[in-house]
Design an enzyme around this catalytic site. Structure first.
Site, short mmCIF file in Angstrom:
data_model
loop_
_atom_site.label_atom_id
_atom_site.label_comp_id
_atom_site.label_asym_id
_atom_site.label_seq_id
_atom_site.Cartn_x
_atom_site.Cartn_y
_atom_site.Cartn_z
N ASP A 8 0.87 -1.17 0.00
CA ASP A 8 0.00 0.00 0.00
C ASP A 8 0.91 1.23 0.00
O ASP A 8 2.13 1.13 0.23
CB ASP A 8 -0.88 -0.03 1.25
CG ASP A 8 -1.71 1.22 1.42
OD1 ASP A 8 -2.38 1.61 0.44
OD2 ASP A 8 -1.69 1.81 2.51
N ASP A 10 -0.34 5.21 0.82
CA ASP A 10 -0.69 6.24 1.79
C ASP A 10 -0.78 5.67 3.21
O ASP A 10 -1.58 4.77 3.48
CB ASP A 10 -2.02 6.90 1.42
CG ASP A 10 -1.90 7.75 0.17
OD1 ASP A 10 -0.84 8.37 -0.03
OD2 ASP A 10 -2.87 7.81 -0.61
N GLY A 51 -10.79 7.13 -0.98
CA GLY A 51 -10.75 7.91 -2.22
C GLY A 51 -10.95 9.38 -1.97
O GLY A 51 -11.87 9.77 -1.24
N THR A 121 -2.35 0.08 -4.62
CA THR A 121 -3.00 1.19 -3.93
C THR A 121 -4.21 1.64 -4.72
O THR A 121 -4.32 1.34 -5.92
CB THR A 121 -2.03 2.37 -3.77
OG1 THR A 121 -2.70 3.45 -3.11
CG2 THR A 121 -1.53 2.87 -5.12
N THR A 123 -4.97 5.01 -4.42
CA THR A 123 -4.77 6.44 -4.55
C THR A 123 -4.52 6.77 -6.03
O THR A 123 -4.32 5.88 -6.86
CB THR A 123 -3.58 6.93 -3.69
OG1 THR A 123 -3.63 8.35 -3.59
CG2 THR A 123 -2.25 6.52 -4.30
N ASN A 127 -0.33 10.83 -7.64
CA ASN A 127 0.24 10.90 -6.29
C ASN A 127 1.40 9.93 -6.14
O ASN A 127 2.42 10.25 -5.52
CB ASN A 127 -0.84 10.59 -5.25
CG ASN A 127 -1.94 11.63 -5.21
OD1 ASN A 127 -1.72 12.79 -5.56
ND2 ASN A 127 -3.12 11.22 -4.81
N ASP A 182 -1.61 -0.25 6.40
CA ASP A 182 -1.66 0.48 7.66
C ASP A 182 -3.07 0.64 8.19
O ASP A 182 -3.25 1.03 9.35
CB ASP A 182 -1.07 1.89 7.48
CG ASP A 182 -2.00 2.80 6.69
OD1 ASP A 182 -2.43 3.83 7.24
OD2 ASP A 182 -2.30 2.48 5.53
#
Length: 245
Positions: A8, A10, A51, A121, A123, A127, A182
């Site tokens: 992952d 973020d 999101g 991920t 995201t 990013n 996380d």
């Protein structure tokens, strides 16, 4: 046998939510002339929504000064999200976001040990493309066979689609991989795809143990990360799965 690490981004690779995305959202509000702002508490609440665009729409539903129609809210959310991503990239370029302790070392150790790696991920790709070169250099993609982002799936975490796609691209069974997450939404996505998970909590997801029923293990933020430790824990998870525990 452990063959791949599925990362992952973020909150896992870096504390991007607190130090990057929240700040960038507030800059986007100001840019568009909105007297809105998310403090750390409010942003923590909104992280239950996966999101950035979806998070904006969820917040608008609580605001009397948000656009009245669904179409107007969608348009504003898209404008804000695009502005946020620009501000986030600028923050990364300024060196405002660092990798979490042990992460970059583990990535390099895993590559040296022959473990395959993927970014998994939901995201935005912009990013990821802003953050990873800053942390690992312009050749960062050489460490990862697969890079999957929010644009690559129809459904974001906690839906398992992004993990299912990563496994298909890597041609691996779920038990041959390890998800590094996380948060609860990310961990739920991995579990739904039958991938064992190492849960390493972040600022906004301060868990103290692995949720009941999850296959994997809890790794405290200050615990050392190494390939032998990951292999040992993963083998134990695999053995339990084989016994139906």
């Amino acid at each position: 046998m452990l063959k791949a690490l599925l990362w992952d981004v973020d909150g896992t690779i870096a504390e991007t939510e607190r130090d990057g995305h929240r700040v960038a959202f507030n800059l986007a509000f100001a840019e568009l002339g909105l007297d809105w702002g998310w403090d750390e508490r409010r942003y923590g609440e909104l992280l239950q929504v996966t999101g950035g665009r979806e998070r904006l729409l969820a917040d608008m539903r609580t605001r009397a000064d948000a656009p009245a129609s669904t179409a107007e809210r969608e348009t504003l959310a898209l404008r804000l999200h695009a502005a946020k991503n620009r501000h986030y990239a600028a923050l990364v370029t300024q060196g405002r976001i660092d990798a979490r302790p042990g992460v970059l070392g583990l990535m390099r150790e895993a590559a040296a040990a022959g473990l395959r790696q993927a970014i998994v991920t939901t995201t935005s790709r912009s990013n990821v493309d802003a953050l990873m070169p800053r942390l690992l250099g312009e050749d960062w993609r050489t460490l990862f066979e697969v890079v999957l982002c929010g644009e690559d799936v129809a459904r974001k975490k906690p839906d398992p689609e992004v993990y299912d796609r990563a496994l298909a691209r890597l041609r691996l069974a779920p038990g041959q991989a390890l998800a590094i997450e996380d948060s609860s939404p990310g961990g739920q996505a991995a579990q739904a795809a039958a991938v064992p998970v190492m849960l390493r909590p972040s600022v906004y997801f301060p868990a103290r143990e692995l949720p009941e029923g999850w296959r994997g293990w809890f790794c405290g933020p200050q615990q050392a990360l190494s390939v032998p430790v990951l292999r040992e824990h993963h083998a134990a998870c695999t053995a339990l799965a084989q016994r139906g525990v």
